[in-house]
Design a protein around this motif. Structure first.
Motif, mmCIF file in Angstrom:
data_model
loop_
_atom_site.group_PDB
_atom_site.id
_atom_site.type_symbol
_atom_site.label_atom_id
_atom_site.label_comp_id
_atom_site.label_asym_id
_atom_site.label_seq_id
_atom_site.Cartn_x
_atom_site.Cartn_y
_atom_site.Cartn_z
ATOM 1 N N SER A 23 11.591 19.477 -26.371
ATOM 2 C CA SER A 23 11.160 20.768 -26.906
ATOM 3 C C SER A 23 11.715 21.947 -26.115
ATOM 4 O O SER A 23 12.085 22.972 -26.703
ATOM 5 N N GLU A 24 11.777 21.847 -24.789
ATOM 6 C CA GLU A 24 12.292 22.975 -24.003
ATOM 7 C C GLU A 24 13.728 23.300 -24.390
ATOM 8 O O GLU A 24 14.077 24.468 -24.646
ATOM 9 N N THR A 25 14.575 22.285 -24.465
ATOM 10 C CA THR A 25 15.976 22.483 -24.841
ATOM 11 C C THR A 25 16.089 23.011 -26.269
ATOM 12 O O THR A 25 16.852 23.948 -26.549
ATOM 13 N N ALA A 26 15.314 22.418 -27.176
ATOM 14 C CA ALA A 26 15.385 22.812 -28.581
ATOM 15 C C ALA A 26 14.990 24.272 -28.776
ATOM 16 O O ALA A 26 15.692 25.032 -29.452
ATOM 17 N N TYR A 27 13.885 24.672 -28.183
ATOM 18 C CA TYR A 27 13.419 26.038 -28.405
ATOM 19 C C TYR A 27 14.273 27.072 -27.676
ATOM 20 O O TYR A 27 14.356 28.231 -28.108
ATOM 21 N N ASP A 28 14.926 26.688 -26.595
ATOM 22 C CA ASP A 28 15.900 27.596 -25.982
ATOM 23 C C ASP A 28 17.041 27.867 -26.956
ATOM 24 O O ASP A 28 17.521 29.001 -27.075
ATOM 25 N N LEU A 29 17.476 26.830 -27.681
ATOM 26 C CA LEU A 29 18.542 26.994 -28.666
ATOM 27 C C LEU A 29 18.089 27.810 -29.873
ATOM 28 O O LEU A 29 18.862 28.566 -30.461
ATOM 29 N N TRP A 30 16.821 27.658 -30.247
ATOM 30 C CA TRP A 30 16.280 28.257 -31.469
ATOM 31 C C TRP A 30 15.780 29.684 -31.249
ATOM 32 O O TRP A 30 15.587 30.439 -32.206
ATOM 33 N N ALA A 31 15.548 30.060 -30.011
ATOM 34 C CA ALA A 31 14.806 31.282 -29.686
ATOM 35 C C ALA A 31 15.339 32.532 -30.381
ATOM 36 O O ALA A 31 14.576 33.330 -30.939
ATOM 37 N N ALA A 32 16.650 32.736 -30.346
ATOM 38 C CA ALA A 32 17.221 33.986 -30.867
ATOM 39 C C ALA A 32 16.980 34.165 -32.363
ATOM 40 O O ALA A 32 16.898 35.293 -32.852
ATOM 41 N N GLU A 33 16.852 33.058 -33.110
ATOM 42 C CA GLU A 33 16.668 33.133 -34.555
ATOM 43 C C GLU A 33 15.247 32.811 -34.997
ATOM 44 O O GLU A 33 14.946 32.887 -36.193
#
Length: 256
Positions: A23-33
């Motif tokens: 989840s940490e990696t995924a949400y770092d990738l998703w954060a901007a959008e």
């Protein structure tokens, strides 16, 4: 043609399923959008349920913790309740950066590994946690940390992807540069969470869920995912609950 068929067979033989992303990696990738998703069914339903649950508690002058706060999607509603303090906790630095852009003075805490914050005993009035619980691996440690931090008179609001949908193969996914990312989830039954909190004197004051039905079919149509709609039709897709405790509350009986 035979060579081509052999190529296909070798592809399917040796291609492994893409593993879930932490989840940490995924949400770092998703954060901007993350905040720019007009057709995200889960965010739309969560907005409905959380708004309804929030009306059941009084935030005024309370110390509130948002566990898995993300970009602070619900913070405008929380601030309207006039809490004495609101602190956001999340494992994703990218999501917290987005929250700080919206609320520069926000009180935030970056967690490491899982949602087990270092909190003082009897320091919180209210914990809210939205679309987060299934991401937690060590749920026992987290619930224990929460209940120790909550005062004798306290409340907890939880919303999340329904565990029944997860158990049927439901996934939280998004795309980055045309690559599909599937986020790691755990199946934590609603009754299990209720029982864990009941053991510490918390009783249910509100419980809601939303089903996959005609009212949400258009979300699937827009994504050309009517096959997914048919698979989950009639099943719960999201739940929300509010539990509260008073000084005189005793542990509640377990749910079957």
């Amino acid at each position: 043609m035979i060579a081509q068929l052999k190529g296909y067979l070798n592809h399917f033989r040796f291609t492994k399923p893409v593993p879930d992303t932490p989840s940490e990696t995924a949400y770092d990738l998703w954060a901007a959008e993350y905040d720019r998703q007009p057709d995200n069914l889960m965010l739309a339903l969560d907005e409905q349920i959380f708004g309804s649950l929030l009306k059941t508690i009084d935030l005024k002058d309370k110390i509130v913790a948002d566990m898995g706060c993300g970009t602070g999607r619900h913070w405008s509603k929380l601030f309207k309740g006039q809490p004495a303090r609101l602190t956001g906790y999340d494992v994703s630095g990218g999501m917290l950066d987005e929250l700080k852009r919206k609320y520069p003075q926000a009180d935030i805490v970056k967690l490491t590994g899982d949602l087990v914050p270092q909190l003082n005993d009897n320091s919180l009035d209210i914990i809210v946690s939205t679309l987060t619980v299934a991401h937690i691996d060590n749920i026992d440690d987290v619930v224990n940390a929460w209940v120790k931090a909550l005062k004798p008179e306290a409340a907890v609001i939880i919303t999340d992807f329904h565990p029944e949908a997860l158990a049927m193969g439901g996934k939280r996914t998004f795309s980055v540069q045309n690559q599909k990312i599937t986020i790691h989830n755990n199946v934590h039954p609603v009754s299990m969470l209720i029982n864990k909190l009941a053991a510490h004197g918390f009783g249910i004051t509100a419980l809601e869920e939303r089903l996959v039905d005609e009212s949400v079919k258009h979300y699937y149509e827009k994504k050309n995912a009517l096959g997914v709609y048919e698979k989950f039709k009639g099943r719960p897709i999201i739940y929300g609950m509010c539990l509260s405790r008073t000084k005189n509350d005793t542990p509640q009986p377990a749910l079957n």
